[in-house]
Scaffold this motif. Structure first.
Motif, short mmCIF file in Angstrom:
data_model
loop_
_atom_site.label_atom_id
_atom_site.label_comp_id
_atom_site.label_asym_id
_atom_site.label_seq_id
_atom_site.Cartn_x
_atom_site.Cartn_y
_atom_site.Cartn_z
N GLU A 93 -8.25 9.48 -5.01
CA GLU A 93 -8.50 9.85 -3.62
C GLU A 93 -10.00 9.88 -3.38
N CYS A 121 -2.56 3.45 -9.30
CA CYS A 121 -2.88 4.70 -8.61
C CYS A 121 -4.38 4.74 -8.39
N GLN A 157 0.86 -1.19 0.00
CA GLN A 157 0.00 0.00 0.00
C GLN A 157 0.90 1.23 0.00
N THR A 158 0.64 2.17 -0.90
CA THR A 158 1.39 3.42 -0.95
C THR A 158 0.41 4.58 -0.75
N ALA A 159 0.94 5.77 -0.64
CA ALA A 159 0.08 6.95 -0.49
C ALA A 159 -0.80 7.14 -1.72
N GLU A 160 -0.31 6.71 -2.88
CA GLU A 160 -1.06 6.90 -4.13
C GLU A 160 -1.94 5.72 -4.50
#
Length: 132
Positions: A122, A119, A21-24
């Protein structure tokens, strides 16, 4: 002295794919053919993508959601043989691609290891738009 020979399964724990899991979004790292011995690069590439499909499905994603492909390859001359495989698995999308040539890879290394970057958009915070 104790024998320090390691017994390895066909695929060591370190070489199993990882979902990070990444921020993006997500990265499916380390996708490769479970048994690469005797397989050409195209077949190893196909096996890597086939390995990705159930991992993506578990997260309600598909290959069409991939935004970037990172290929770690052992032989740059063999890489073009995998192009038809990319077209097979990505017929209507064109994710960005990065190729990393592992020039001094041992002959026992897989010919190709794939990382898929997804990606995710959000999610909007309902509270942040409530006043508009």
């Amino acid at each position: 002295m104790k024998d320090k020979t390691l017994t390895r399964t066909p695929r060591s724990v370190a070489s199993r794919p990882r979902v990070v899991q990444t921020a993006e979004g997500l990265v499916l790292a380390g996708l490769q053919a479970p048994r690469s011995s005797g397989m050409d690069m195209a077949d190893q590439c196909r096996a890597a993508f086939e390995e990705a499909i159930p991992l993506l499905k578990e997260r309600d994603l598909a290959l069409r959601d991939v935004s970037r492909i990172v290929c770690h390859i052992a032989d740059a001359d063999d890489f073009p043989a995998s192009f038809p495989v990319f077209r097979q698995f990505f017929p209507s999308t064109s994710p960005g691609m990065t190729m990393m040539w592992l020039k001094d890879a041992p002959s026992t290394a897989p010919k190709i290891v794939v990382d898929l970057v997804i990606c995710l958009p959000e999610e909007e915070d309902p509270a942040s738009t409530a006043g508009f």
